[in-house]
Design a protein around this motif. Structure first.
Motif, short mmCIF file in Angstrom:
data_model
loop_
_atom_site.label_atom_id
_atom_site.label_comp_id
_atom_site.label_asym_id
_atom_site.label_seq_id
_atom_site.Cartn_x
_atom_site.Cartn_y
_atom_site.Cartn_z
N PHE A 103 0.84 -1.19 0.00
CA PHE A 103 0.00 0.00 0.00
C PHE A 103 0.88 1.24 0.00
CE2 PHE A 103 -2.22 -3.54 1.78
CZ PHE A 103 -3.46 -3.47 1.18
N ASP A 104 0.28 2.38 -0.42
CA ASP A 104 1.03 3.62 -0.52
C ASP A 104 1.31 4.27 0.82
OD1 ASP A 104 0.97 3.31 -3.26
OD2 ASP A 104 -0.58 4.83 -3.60
N ASP A 105 0.54 3.91 1.85
CA ASP A 105 0.72 4.52 3.16
C ASP A 105 0.26 3.56 4.25
OD1 ASP A 105 -2.23 5.01 3.68
OD2 ASP A 105 -1.94 6.25 1.88
N VAL A 106 0.65 3.86 5.47
CA VAL A 106 0.32 2.99 6.60
C VAL A 106 -1.18 2.94 6.83
CG1 VAL A 106 0.60 2.66 9.10
CG2 VAL A 106 2.56 3.32 7.70
N GLY A 107 -1.86 4.06 6.69
CA GLY A 107 -3.31 4.10 6.92
C GLY A 107 -4.06 3.14 6.03
N SER A 108 -3.68 3.07 4.77
CA SER A 108 -4.35 2.15 3.83
C SER A 108 -4.07 0.70 4.20
CB SER A 108 -3.88 2.42 2.40
OG SER A 108 -4.23 3.72 2.01
N ALA A 109 -2.84 0.41 4.61
CA ALA A 109 -2.50 -0.95 5.02
C ALA A 109 -3.26 -1.35 6.28
CB ALA A 109 -0.99 -1.07 5.25
N VAL A 110 -3.33 -0.43 7.24
CA VAL A 110 -4.06 -0.70 8.49
C VAL A 110 -5.54 -0.93 8.19
CG1 VAL A 110 -4.89 0.38 10.63
CG2 VAL A 110 -2.46 0.46 10.05
N ALA A 111 -6.13 -0.07 7.35
CA ALA A 111 -7.55 -0.22 7.02
C ALA A 111 -7.82 -1.58 6.40
CB ALA A 111 -7.99 0.90 6.09
N THR A 112 -6.98 -2.00 5.48
CA THR A 112 -7.16 -3.30 4.84
C THR A 112 -6.99 -4.43 5.85
OG1 THR A 112 -6.46 -2.46 2.70
CG2 THR A 112 -6.31 -4.85 3.03
N ALA A 113 -5.99 -4.32 6.71
CA ALA A 113 -5.75 -5.36 7.72
C ALA A 113 -6.94 -5.50 8.65
CB ALA A 113 -4.48 -5.04 8.51
N VAL A 114 -7.48 -4.38 9.11
CA VAL A 114 -8.60 -4.41 10.05
C VAL A 114 -9.86 -4.94 9.37
CG1 VAL A 114 -10.13 -2.96 11.45
CG2 VAL A 114 -7.66 -2.63 11.56
N VAL A 115 -10.17 -4.45 8.18
CA VAL A 115 -11.37 -4.90 7.47
C VAL A 115 -11.28 -6.39 7.16
CG1 VAL A 115 -12.66 -4.70 5.31
CG2 VAL A 115 -12.01 -2.65 6.57
N THR A 116 -10.12 -6.84 6.70
CA THR A 116 -9.94 -8.25 6.40
C THR A 116 -10.14 -9.11 7.65
OG1 THR A 116 -8.45 -7.73 4.58
CG2 THR A 116 -8.33 -9.97 5.47
N ALA A 117 -9.57 -8.67 8.77
CA ALA A 117 -9.73 -9.42 10.02
C ALA A 117 -11.19 -9.46 10.46
CB ALA A 117 -8.86 -8.81 11.11
N LEU A 118 -11.89 -8.34 10.33
CA LEU A 118 -13.31 -8.31 10.71
C LEU A 118 -14.14 -9.22 9.80
CD1 LEU A 118 -13.75 -4.50 11.43
CD2 LEU A 118 -13.77 -6.37 13.11
N GLU A 119 -13.83 -9.22 8.50
CA GLU A 119 -14.55 -10.10 7.58
C GLU A 119 -14.30 -11.57 7.91
OE1 GLU A 119 -13.16 -8.69 3.80
OE2 GLU A 119 -14.73 -7.15 3.67
N GLU A 120 -13.05 -11.90 8.26
CA GLU A 120 -12.73 -13.29 8.63
C GLU A 120 -13.45 -13.68 9.91
OE1 GLU A 120 -8.47 -13.42 8.68
OE2 GLU A 120 -8.35 -13.41 6.49
N ASP A 121 -13.52 -12.75 10.88
CA ASP A 121 -14.25 -13.03 12.13
C ASP A 121 -15.72 -13.28 11.84
OD1 ASP A 121 -11.88 -12.68 13.52
OD2 ASP A 121 -12.41 -10.72 14.35
N ALA A 122 -16.30 -12.46 10.98
CA ALA A 122 -17.73 -12.61 10.64
C ALA A 122 -17.96 -13.93 9.91
CB ALA A 122 -18.20 -11.44 9.80
N ALA A 123 -17.06 -14.30 9.03
CA ALA A 123 -17.22 -15.55 8.27
C ALA A 123 -17.09 -16.77 9.19
CB ALA A 123 -16.18 -15.64 7.15
N ALA A 124 -16.29 -16.64 10.24
CA ALA A 124 -16.11 -17.75 11.18
C ALA A 124 -17.35 -17.97 12.04
CB ALA A 124 -14.90 -17.49 12.06
N GLY A 125 -18.19 -16.93 12.12
CA GLY A 125 -19.42 -17.06 12.90
C GLY A 125 -19.16 -16.86 14.37
N PRO A 126 -20.22 -16.94 15.15
CA PRO A 126 -20.08 -16.73 16.60
C PRO A 126 -19.30 -17.88 17.23
CG PRO A 126 -22.35 -17.34 16.04
CD PRO A 126 -21.59 -17.18 14.74
N SER A 127 -18.44 -17.52 18.16
CA SER A 127 -17.69 -18.56 18.87
C SER A 127 -18.42 -18.93 20.13
CB SER A 127 -16.27 -18.07 19.17
OG SER A 127 -16.32 -16.88 19.94
N GLY A 128 -18.16 -20.09 20.58
CA GLY A 128 -18.85 -20.44 21.81
C GLY A 128 -18.94 -21.83 22.00
#
Length: 128
Positions: A103-128
């Motif tokens: 990415f061209d800057d840290v902010g863009s890399a962070v945004a992608t990292a966070v969104v990707t992690a949130l999408e993976e968490d959502a795809a994994a479903g609720p834990s429990g």
């Protein structure tokens, strides 16, 4: 040998700032610190090269070895590299930018990292 690289950790990502120059004089230390970070958590790592003005083949090797470890541990590795300058040219010529999401800057890399992690968490479903 490189002294401890500036590092910022949150619960969602880690940013590590690479030196102004990464070459044969410090690439081993950079690689070791990246590997240590990859071994010490589960959040994505962002290698901040926006302040790096020079890198050589030893830097490329260090980053690719860190990427290999990141893939083996299931932790994403991202790079932030200024859109112009020698470091971006090296990334493009050596195809590092294809191996490591860049990415061209840290902010863009962070945004992608966070969104990707949130999408993976959502795809994994609720834990429990």
């Amino acid at each position: 040998m490189v002294s401890a690289l500036p590092t910022w950790r949150t619960s969602r990502y880690t940013v590590v700032e690479l030196p102004e120059q990464v070459d044969t004089s410090n690439a081993d230390g950079v690689r070791e610190q990246l590997l240590a970070l990859l071994n010490s958590g589960d959040e994505p790592i962002i290698a901040d090269l926006t302040g790096t003005t020079f890198c050589d083949s030893s830097a490329v090797n260090a980053l690719l070895r860190a990427n290999t470890r990141a893939r083996a541990t299931g932790r994403p590795l991202y790079a932030a590299v200024a859109p112009s300058g020698i470091v971006r040219k090296v990334f493009d010529i050596t195809a590092v930018a294809r191996a490591i999401p860049t990415f061209d800057d840290v902010g863009s890399a962070v945004a992608t990292a966070v969104v990707t992690a949130l999408e993976e968490d959502a795809a994994a479903g609720p834990s429990g």
